[in-house]
Structure formats: C-alpha cells, structure tokens
Design a protein around this motif. Structure first.
Motif, PDB file in Angstrom:
ATOM      1  N   SER A  13      82.728 -23.720  72.189  1.00  0.00           N
ATOM      2  CA  SER A  13      83.408 -23.499  70.915  1.00  0.00           C
ATOM      3  C   SER A  13      83.116 -24.574  69.876  1.00  0.00           C
ATOM      4  O   SER A  13      83.506 -24.431  68.715  1.00  0.00           O
ATOM      5  N   MET A 117      90.939 -30.187  75.934  1.00  0.00           N
ATOM      6  CA  MET A 117      89.772 -29.498  75.380  1.00  0.00           C
ATOM      7  C   MET A 117      89.940 -29.189  73.894  1.00  0.00           C
ATOM      8  O   MET A 117      89.144 -28.451  73.309  1.00  0.00           O
ATOM      9  N   LEU A 118      90.984 -29.732  73.262  1.00  0.00           N
ATOM     10  CA  LEU A 118      91.212 -29.461  71.837  1.00  0.00           C
ATOM     11  C   LEU A 118      90.077 -30.010  70.998  1.00  0.00           C
ATOM     12  O   LEU A 118      89.592 -31.114  71.253  1.00  0.00           O
ATOM     13  N   LEU A 119      89.688 -29.239  69.996  1.00  0.00           N
ATOM     14  CA  LEU A 119      88.684 -29.710  69.047  1.00  0.00           C
ATOM     15  C   LEU A 119      89.415 -30.226  67.818  1.00  0.00           C
ATOM     16  O   LEU A 119      90.566 -29.872  67.579  1.00  0.00           O
ATOM     17  N   ASN A 120      88.743 -31.061  67.056  1.00  0.00           N
ATOM     18  CA  ASN A 120      89.328 -31.474  65.786  1.00  0.00           C
ATOM     19  C   ASN A 120      88.994 -30.443  64.723  1.00  0.00           C
ATOM     20  O   ASN A 120      88.074 -29.644  64.877  1.00  0.00           O
ATOM     21  N   GLU A 121      89.761 -30.498  63.612  1.00  0.00           N
ATOM     22  CA  GLU A 121      89.603 -29.435  62.615  1.00  0.00           C
ATOM     23  C   GLU A 121      88.224 -29.445  61.960  1.00  0.00           C
ATOM     24  O   GLU A 121      87.806 -28.433  61.391  1.00  0.00           O
ATOM     25  N   ASP A 122      87.480 -30.555  62.059  1.00  0.00           N
ATOM     26  CA  ASP A 122      86.141 -30.562  61.460  1.00  0.00           C
ATOM     27  C   ASP A 122      85.069 -30.087  62.449  1.00  0.00           C
ATOM     28  O   ASP A 122      83.890 -30.069  62.138  1.00  0.00           O
ATOM     29  N   VAL A 124      85.432 -27.072  64.216  1.00  0.00           N
ATOM     30  CA  VAL A 124      85.550 -25.637  64.495  1.00  0.00           C
ATOM     31  C   VAL A 124      84.899 -24.783  63.403  1.00  0.00           C
ATOM     32  O   VAL A 124      84.591 -25.283  62.339  1.00  0.00           O
TER      33      VAL A 124
ATOM     34  N   VAL B 285      94.736 -28.534  78.136  1.00  0.00           N
ATOM     35  CA  VAL B 285      95.136 -28.472  76.736  1.00  0.00           C
ATOM     36  C   VAL B 285      94.002 -27.781  75.992  1.00  0.00           C
ATOM     37  O   VAL B 285      92.867 -28.257  76.021  1.00  0.00           O
ATOM     38  N   ILE B 317      94.201 -24.571  65.771  1.00  0.00           N
ATOM     39  CA  ILE B 317      93.582 -25.710  65.110  1.00  0.00           C
ATOM     40  C   ILE B 317      92.896 -25.239  63.838  1.00  0.00           C
ATOM     41  O   ILE B 317      92.227 -24.210  63.830  1.00  0.00           O
ATOM     42  N   VAL B 324      86.581 -31.385  55.801  1.00  0.00           N
ATOM     43  CA  VAL B 324      87.176 -32.574  56.416  1.00  0.00           C
ATOM     44  C   VAL B 324      86.123 -33.195  57.309  1.00  0.00           C
ATOM     45  O   VAL B 324      85.333 -32.496  57.936  1.00  0.00           O
ATOM     46  N   PRO B 336      94.573 -33.294  65.938  1.00  0.00           N
ATOM     47  CA  PRO B 336      94.028 -32.266  65.052  1.00  0.00           C
ATOM     48  C   PRO B 336      95.125 -31.549  64.277  1.00  0.00           C
ATOM     49  O   PRO B 336      96.221 -31.327  64.794  1.00  0.00           O
TER      50      PRO B 336
END
Lengths: 124, 472
Positions: A13, A117-122, A124, B285, B317, B324, B336
């Motif tokens: 992703s 596994m969270l991505l940052n908003e930049d 995605v 997560v 997210i 950004v 995030p």
C-alpha cells in the motif's frame, strides 16, 4: 508477531511500491512460547503460505531447526516435518523489532509483539 | 414403522431472547455440520422447534455451538392436550419409554408463560404414575433427566387456562448459554467502550460457520471481543485496527472503578484469561483502506463490528491538505493524521476485501446500522461475488437498529465484474439529525410549558391582588 502473520504481511500500500513482499525482519527481542500442536491445521496452512519466505525468516531468527529447503511430499503423514513447521509458524514470536519494506526501506516497528503497519498521510 | 425409529423427534428449546437471530443461527449451525433435518414445528417466534434428526450425535453437535438454544430433548410425546400426550406415552411410545426407565432418573416440570408453585409442579409429576418405572428416583445425580413442559403461549396478558402445547421427553444436552457467564465482560481483563456482548459475539461467529482449525479475521478488532468467541470454538484468530492506542491498551479505562489501565492488558491477555491463547495468532495496527495483507492471503471467515460513527469514530489515514511531507527525523514519532471515512464506503471496501480474501463459500459477517424510518432493503450492499444469506435485526432505539448481515462468497473476483453497490444513506447524519429534531421538539414543548405556567402564575397573582384589595 508470529512468522505465520509475517508470511501474510506486505507493504504494497506504500506509494510507489509494487510488490512489497516479503518484508525483511530486524528483531531485537524474540520469544518462544509453547503452542498446542495441531497437525491438521498446519497441514492445511502449508499450501497457503510462501514456504521459502518462512525458511528465510526462521533462518534469520535462528529457529530454522530441521526445516528442509522444500516442502516434502505427503505432508499430512509427515509428523516430524509438521512439528518443525508448527514451531516456526506459531511458537517463534518477534516481540520487538522492525519490518522493512524490500523496495523502499520504510520501517514498520513491532512493539510488544504488535506490528504497526500504519502509513503516514504523505505515503498514501 | 421403520422410518419412525430411524428418525427420532427432538425438541429444541430456545431462550426467548434475540428471537430474530434464531433461524439464522440454526441454519448456520445445521449447515456447518452438514446436518439434514425435517422440521415438524419450526415457528419464528415460539421458543421451541420440533425436528427429526438422524442421531443423538447430531443433536449434540448443534448444542455444542448454539447460544440461543437452552437444551435439546429427545421427544417421546407432544400434543396440544395432556390426555393425548398420556395416551401416546402409554401406547405408541411404550417401547421407547421402557428402555430408559431402568436406571436412576428425575422428572423436571417446566412451564412457559405461567407460574406454578413447587407443590403444583409435584402434582403434575403425579400424573405420570403410569410410566413403567423400574429404576429409582435420584434428584442429585440421576442417569436420566426427563422433562415435562407446558407451554402457555406468548401473550402475558391473556394466559389460557390450559397449556397450548405439552411435551414429554429425555434431556440430551444443554446449549451454550453458559458462555454468557463464562465470557462475561464484567470479569474480562481488557475491555473497551464498545466491546461486544458475549451472546451476540457467539451468534456472530456462528454466522461465519467458522470451525476448529479455520483462520478468522476481524479487520476492526478493537479489544478483540468477537475473536474470543471464535477462538473458543477452535478457530485461529487474527485482528487489525487503525487505533494504536487501543491495541496497546493506552486508552482511558472503560470501567468506572478503574483509574488507569493495567500494564499487561491486551487482546492476547484476554485469550490467556480464557485458556485459548493457542488459538490467538496476532493483532496488527493497520488502516483498513491501506491493506497490509498480501493479495493472495486466503481467509476462511471474516467477522467484524465496524465503527458506526456514533460511539466510535469512522476514520482512515489521510489529510485535507494538498501536499504534506514528513521529514525523516519527524517520521519516527509522527502520528498520522486521520480523515472521516464515510460509512457506505467502509461497507463497500469491506465487501471488496472479503471477495478478494475469502475462500470459496467463506462468509463475511458484520453489523450494519440502519435508520428505521427511512430504511429499505435496497440500501443493503450488493456485491457480484457475494450473496446475502442472512439478515437479523437488533433494535437499538425508537429510530435506529443494527442488522447482522451474513454474505457468502459465490465466485472469484474477475476484472469485468460490476461494482459493489450500496445505498448512500449516511446513518450518522440521519442519527444526529433525528436526535437534533427530537431535541428541538422537546425544547419547544418545554418553552410552551414554561409560558403556560407563567400565565397561570400571573393570573393567580392578579387574583390575589384584587381579592386583597377587596379585603382592605
């Protein structure tokens, strides 16, 4: 995080990543817990996993044991083999470490056994 | 005659709770074990069914999963009239009866819809003096438990003089009602504000048909309350949630008596509490819209209670800003940002995910909140690869409900499939608008009430002033 879960995770992703599999493991804390052996379950799971990825992950964590390089024939009756796979898939756990995307090098931290596994908003 | 002894009649006695879930739960359980049955009495609202089964073993299998079932009875006789019941026991079923009459036993009298004293119940037992007892009565530890049940209907305001139905038979086994106590949230180590009640979570898992050795996933796992029921039935459990704080038990405690969370609270700790840690795989997560599961990962069942945007927010997210970028130094500690995730989109994504990852015939089971006034079945999601097989309603308030929907995978995803469609009704907006409307009406009524009181008070004051005037 158990190696069964590792076998199913990817970083596909992430922006710009095509396959994102397998994730490299960098472990700082590894724990082994005894889990009840369920041969039917292991035999059912083997065709669903990427066996070579399991071997590499187990090797890296020093738990490859007697796992052969390839899945032997007639798995259902091969209890010794099933036990080895059982140990690698369910009993070895990464408590603290990182999963690393093979393409971008992005790290996903594992804390208290839970991969983030969270991505940052930049991304995605 | 031979037919009659091959199939025996069994009485399934249900709890009169979550009635709308009964048929769905039973269909799932019969299907799960591939049990064929003929139904003789299968009413949607009465607390009993009479079915013909191949064997007692089938009855035990059904009871091993159902939480809406109280017990199963091998039915020796049933009728609308006690004298007919007596006749059946004395003549037609005499063979069946006498085979069970040689060991220790006791008779339990149960009545539904009408109360009787212990004395009256003993009098009812006296009626069965004609049974060919050879064994002795043992109240504490009988080999056989016999039940005599009288059913007086569901209308509490109009209880008939005589029972509508009477049943007599041998107790076989209990359902899983004890799980409600065993898995009670009151004693559970790790719970959150929206942890699923054990009874409903068992129903959810039964709807998935998940059994021993299956892999089941909850993509909105929270505190893992649904997975506990799945693990209890021998499934291997996986969970994911967008909320890091929840999975690491860093949120505010949900118990009023608890000031801070204990250090070792977690989904894994709950599994350990119930002795089912061997069936716990992992929780991760992860944002549902940015799946972390590899594409070819095949799951046997998916079960979930997604957030509805009322008590838990629906988020993914993202950012509303145009561009950004997060520098390398910031990235480690960066949390995030999240944006709202419209509920219809969530359900579309859930069904698409299920179509991709479920095995063939695998099921996805989830709650779907509805606004009762405007709801029509056309708002339910429709997916080319999934078929809706069950739909049970739990009413939550005068204006809202939630439906437990069960979809089964009927074909693999193909590139020319039509898209998943769903009504664009936003439950959250309707919910809060309605509440706002009701508040406005209430406020207006109160305002009017105050004005009326004021007018009356003024009238009284005027009256007393004028009467005071006349007195002086």
């Amino acid at each position: 995080m158990k190696l069964l879960t590792h076998n199913m995770l990817s970083s596909k992703s992430l922006k710009g990543v095509v396959v994102g599999y397998p994730l490299k493991i960098e472990a700082y804390d590894v724990k082994v817990t005894e889990v009840e052996f369920n041969p039917e379950f292991i035999a059912k799971v083997i065709p669903k996993i990427d066996y070579s990825v399991l071997i590499r992950a187990a090797e890296y964590l020093g738990h490859v044991g007697k796992l052969p390089g390839h899945v032997p024939e007639n798995v259902e009756k091969n209890t010794d083999f099933l036990k080895e796979v059982h140990h690698a898939l369910l009993e070895v756990e990464v408590v603290k470490g990182d999963l690393v995307c093979p393409e971008s090098g992005r790290r996903f931290p594992i804390t208290d056994g839970i991969p983030n596994m969270l991505l940052n908003e930049d991304e995605v | 005659m031979s037919q009659k002894f091959r199939y025996k009649n069994y009485l399934l006695w249900f709890a009169q709770e979550h009635v709308d879930f009964r048929v769905a739960e039973m269909d799932s359980i019969f299907g799960m074990f591939n049990i064929k049955y003929n139904s003789i009495v299968k009413n949607k609202i009465h607390p009993f069914w009479v079915v013909q089964l191949d064997s007692e073993d089938d009855a035990r299998k059904i009871a091993s999963r159902s939480i809406l079932l109280r017990y199963v009875i091998e039915l020796w006789a049933f009728s609308t009239d006690l004298s007919c019941l007596n006749l059946q026991l004395q003549t037609e079923e005499v063979e069946l009866v006498s085979t069970h009459m040689s060991s220790t036993f006791k008779i339990i009298v149960e009545t539904f819809g009408k109360h009787f004293t212990q004395k009256e119940k003993i009098d009812k037992i006296e009626n069965f003096k004609y049974l060919p007892y050879k064994g002795t009565v043992s109240l504490k530890d009988p080999d056989k438990i016999l039940y005599y049940i009288e059913y007086y209907g569901l209308d509490a305001n109009n209880v008939p003089e005589k029972p509508e139905n009477v049943f007599f038979g041998r107790w076989i086994t209990d359902g899983q009602r004890n799980l409600m106590k065993e898995l009670s949230l009151k004693q559970r180590k790790f719970i959150g504000n929206t942890s699923m009640d054990p009874q409903l979570s068992v129903i959810m898992v039964n709807q998935t048909k998940a059994k021993e050795g299956d892999i089941i996933l909850d993509p909105f796992v929270g505190t893992g309350s649904v997975l506990i029921s799945a693990a209890k039935f021998g499934a291997y459990t996986l969970g994911a949630d967008i909320d890091y704080q929840t999975l690491h038990a860093r949120t505010r405690p949900s118990r009023i008596t608890q000031k801070v969370r204990e250090k070792d609270e977690s989904v894994a700790a709950n599994m350990k509490q119930y002795g089912i840690q061997d069936r716990y795989l992992d929780v991760i997560v992860s944002d549902f819209t940015k799946s972390a599961w590899r594409s070819c990962f095949q799951i046997d069942a998916i079960v979930t209670d997604p957030p509805y945007g009322i008590r838990e927010s629906v988020e993914k997210i993202g950012t509303s800003k145009d561009s950004v970028s997060i520098s390398e130094e910031q990235a480690d500690s960066h949390i995030p940002s999240k944006v709202d995730y419209a509920l219809p989109h969530l359900f579309k994504d859930l069904l698409n995910f299920a179509a991709e990852h479920l095995k063939m015939d695998g099921r996805v089971v989830f709650w779907f909140p509805i606004f009762r006034k405007t709801f029509t079945s056309e708002q339910l999601p429709v997916h080319p690869c999934l078929e809706l097989v069950a739909n049970s309603e739990q009413v939550l308030s005068s204006h809202s409900s939630r439906l437990l929907l069960t979809y089964e995978k009927t074909k693999e995803v193909e590139s020319d499939d039509p898209p998943c469609v769903i009504g664009e009704d936003n439950f959250r907006d309707l919910f809060f608008n309605e509440r706002e409307e009701k508040r406005k009406v209430r406020r207006a009524r109160k305002c009017e009430e105050r004005a009326r009181m004021k007018r009356e008070w003024e009238k009284r004051v005027m009256a007393s002033v004028s009467s005071g005037d006349s007195a002086s």
